[in-house]
Design a protein around this motif. Structure first.
Motif, PDB file in Angstrom:
ATOM      1  N   VAL A  83       0.987  -1.239  -0.026  1.00 17.57           N
ATOM      2  CA  VAL A  83       0.089  -0.345  -0.087  1.00 17.57           C
ATOM      3  C   VAL A  83       0.721   1.297  -0.055  1.00 17.57           C
ATOM      4  N   LEU A  84       0.720   2.120  -0.808  1.00 17.63           N
ATOM      5  CA  LEU A  84       1.283   3.249  -1.076  1.00 17.63           C
ATOM      6  C   LEU A  84       0.668   4.267  -1.126  1.00 17.63           C
ATOM      7  N   VAL A  85       0.748   5.169   0.492  1.00 20.33           N
ATOM      8  CA  VAL A  85      -0.264   5.976  -0.144  1.00 20.33           C
ATOM      9  C   VAL A  85      -0.018   7.376   0.211  1.00 20.33           C
ATOM     10  N   ASP A  86       0.151   8.468  -0.027  1.00 17.43           N
ATOM     11  CA  ASP A  86       0.674  10.374   0.520  1.00 17.43           C
ATOM     12  C   ASP A  86       0.627  10.222   2.002  1.00 17.43           C
ATOM     13  N   THR A  87      -0.571   9.988   2.363  1.00 19.11           N
ATOM     14  CA  THR A  87      -0.518  10.152   3.956  1.00 19.11           C
ATOM     15  C   THR A  87      -0.923   8.664   4.682  1.00 19.11           C
ATOM     16  N   ALA A  88      -0.632   8.634   5.776  1.00 22.32           N
ATOM     17  CA  ALA A  88      -1.344   6.917   6.702  1.00 22.32           C
ATOM     18  C   ALA A  88      -1.278   7.577   7.998  1.00 22.32           C
ATOM     19  N   GLU A  89      -2.390   8.478   8.934  1.00 22.46           N
ATOM     20  CA  GLU A  89      -2.433   8.728  10.048  1.00 22.46           C
ATOM     21  C   GLU A  89      -2.538   7.812  11.157  1.00 22.46           C
ATOM     22  N   ARG A  90      -2.553   7.112  11.709  1.00 25.45           N
ATOM     23  CA  ARG A  90      -2.977   6.830  13.166  1.00 25.45           C
ATOM     24  C   ARG A  90      -4.278   8.153  13.903  1.00 25.45           C
ATOM     25  N   PRO A  91      -5.530   7.413  15.034  1.00 29.61           N
ATOM     26  CA  PRO A  91      -6.474   8.870  15.618  1.00 29.61           C
ATOM     27  C   PRO A  91      -5.440   9.116  16.595  1.00 29.61           C
ATOM     28  N   GLU A  92      -4.459   8.976  17.131  1.00 28.26           N
ATOM     29  CA  GLU A  92      -3.519   9.870  17.821  1.00 28.26           C
ATOM     30  C   GLU A  92      -2.629  10.469  17.090  1.00 28.26           C
ATOM     31  N   GLU A  93      -2.845  10.362  16.413  1.00 27.00           N
ATOM     32  CA  GLU A  93      -1.918  10.973  15.601  1.00 27.00           C
ATOM     33  C   GLU A  93      -2.037  12.564  14.840  1.00 27.00           C
ATOM     34  N   ILE A  94      -3.523  12.161  14.982  1.00 23.79           N
ATOM     35  CA  ILE A  94      -3.899  13.466  14.744  1.00 23.79           C
ATOM     36  C   ILE A  94      -4.491  14.442  14.933  1.00 23.79           C
ATOM     37  N   ASP A  95      -4.077  16.339  14.755  1.00 26.23           N
ATOM     38  CA  ASP A  95      -4.387  16.936  15.169  1.00 26.23           C
ATOM     39  C   ASP A  95      -6.060  17.586  15.421  1.00 26.23           C
ATOM     40  N   GLU A  96      -7.097  17.763  16.065  1.00 24.00           N
ATOM     41  CA  GLU A  96      -8.429  17.231  15.879  1.00 24.00           C
ATOM     42  C   GLU A  96      -8.378  19.513  15.567  1.00 24.00           C
ATOM     43  N   ILE A  97      -7.937  19.858  16.064  1.00 26.98           N
ATOM     44  CA  ILE A  97      -7.630  21.630  16.381  1.00 26.98           C
ATOM     45  C   ILE A  97      -7.340  21.759  14.326  1.00 26.98           C
ATOM     46  N   ARG A  98      -6.739  21.209  14.410  1.00 26.09           N
ATOM     47  CA  ARG A  98      -5.898  21.316  12.704  1.00 26.09           C
ATOM     48  C   ARG A  98      -6.396  20.830  12.086  1.00 26.09           C
ATOM     49  N   ALA A  99      -7.009  19.555  11.849  1.00 23.37           N
ATOM     50  CA  ALA A  99      -8.373  18.911  11.277  1.00 23.37           C
ATOM     51  C   ALA A  99      -9.325  20.179  11.366  1.00 23.37           C
ATOM     52  N   ARG A 100     -10.061  20.738  11.977  1.00 23.27           N
ATOM     53  CA  ARG A 100     -10.865  21.419  11.823  1.00 23.27           C
ATOM     54  C   ARG A 100     -10.802  22.529  10.880  1.00 23.27           C
ATOM     55  N   ILE A 101     -10.013  23.188  11.222  1.00 22.99           N
ATOM     56  CA  ILE A 101      -9.394  24.237  11.153  1.00 22.99           C
ATOM     57  C   ILE A 101      -9.107  24.425   9.133  1.00 22.99           C
ATOM     58  N   ALA A 102      -8.455  22.505   8.988  1.00 26.04           N
ATOM     59  CA  ALA A 102      -8.495  22.074   7.415  1.00 26.04           C
ATOM     60  C   ALA A 102      -9.842  22.247   7.228  1.00 26.04           C
ATOM     61  N   VAL A 103     -11.062  21.833   7.752  1.00 30.24           N
ATOM     62  CA  VAL A 103     -11.957  21.264   6.950  1.00 30.24           C
ATOM     63  C   VAL A 103     -13.009  23.000   6.656  1.00 30.24           C
ATOM     64  N   ASP A 104     -12.972  23.995   8.228  1.00 33.00           N
ATOM     65  CA  ASP A 104     -13.401  25.281   7.810  1.00 33.00           C
ATOM     66  C   ASP A 104     -12.879  25.830   6.141  1.00 33.00           C
ATOM     67  N   LYS A 105     -11.434  26.074   6.255  1.00 30.12           N
ATOM     68  CA  LYS A 105     -10.929  26.275   5.115  1.00 30.12           C
ATOM     69  C   LYS A 105     -10.663  26.065   4.116  1.00 30.12           C
ATOM     70  N   ALA A 106     -11.146  24.438   3.839  1.00 32.93           N
ATOM     71  CA  ALA A 106     -11.767  23.853   2.388  1.00 32.93           C
ATOM     72  C   ALA A 106     -12.575  24.353   1.898  1.00 32.93           C
ATOM     73  N   ARG A 107     -13.865  23.968   3.231  1.00 35.06           N
ATOM     74  CA  ARG A 107     -15.591  24.445   2.654  1.00 35.06           C
ATOM     75  C   ARG A 107     -15.486  25.940   2.399  1.00 35.06           C
ATOM     76  N   GLU A 108     -14.580  26.549   2.899  1.00 34.19           N
ATOM     77  CA  GLU A 108     -14.381  27.827   2.008  1.00 34.19           C
ATOM     78  C   GLU A 108     -13.668  28.941   0.631  1.00 34.19           C
ATOM     79  N   ASP A 109     -13.016  27.680   1.153  1.00 30.62           N
ATOM     80  CA  ASP A 109     -12.107  27.797  -0.814  1.00 30.62           C
ATOM     81  C   ASP A 109     -12.923  26.866  -1.901  1.00 30.62           C
TER      82      ASP A 109
END
Length: 144
Positions: A83-109
């Motif tokens: 399996v070759l992927v750009d990114t692979a992250e376990r749940p504990e590796e994900i910064d929830e605040i950063r991910a929420r900001i990315a969702v908001d920014k992508a929706r705005e874009d």
């Protein structure tokens, strides 16, 4: 005991998992796709989503892990899966605040006037960010 296959999950920035695996479920263009031992040779694209794999840990117990994966490819050949992927992250590796900001920014874009290409890029970023939050939520749920 169930039969296993060799699994190698590599992200662009790090090896994610290498070892024996009992089952693997990946997000593909056709939906969730499962792989077990002795699967026929196969190649397909991976889309952003949730990857789930089951293996035997050092104590001999069956363990299932999930991860958020981005675009990539899977190759199944002779009871070995790459399996070759750009990114692979376990749940504990994900910064929830950063991910929420990315969702908001992508929706705005996505709502901005832009080219078709920019729109699809924003949609792809949104899909990745939403997926990361979904996988992160598994960690929160398992603690409750």
């Amino acid at each position: 005991m169930r039969e296993s296959f060799d699994l190698h999950v590599l992200a662009t920035n790090k090896p994610f998992y290498e070892g024996p695996c009992l089952s693997l479920v990946l997000p593909t263009l056709q939906g969730q796709y499962g792989i077990q031992a002795r699967h026929f040779n196969y190649v397909t694209a991976i889309v952003p989503g949730e990857m789930k794999f089951t293996y035997i840990d050092e104590d001999g117990k069956e363990k299932t892990e999930i991860a958020a994966v981005a675009d990539g490819i899977v190759k199944v050949e002779d009871n070995s899966v790459l399996v070759l992927v750009d990114t692979a992250e376990r749940p504990e590796e994900i910064d929830e605040i950063r991910a929420r900001i990315a969702v908001d920014k992508a929706r705005e874009d996505s709502l901005q006037k832009q080219s078709v290409r920019e729109y699809y890029a924003a949609q792809a970023r949104l899909a990745r960010a939403v997926n990361r939050l979904k996988v992160r939520k598994h960690m929160t749920e398992s603690k409750n």
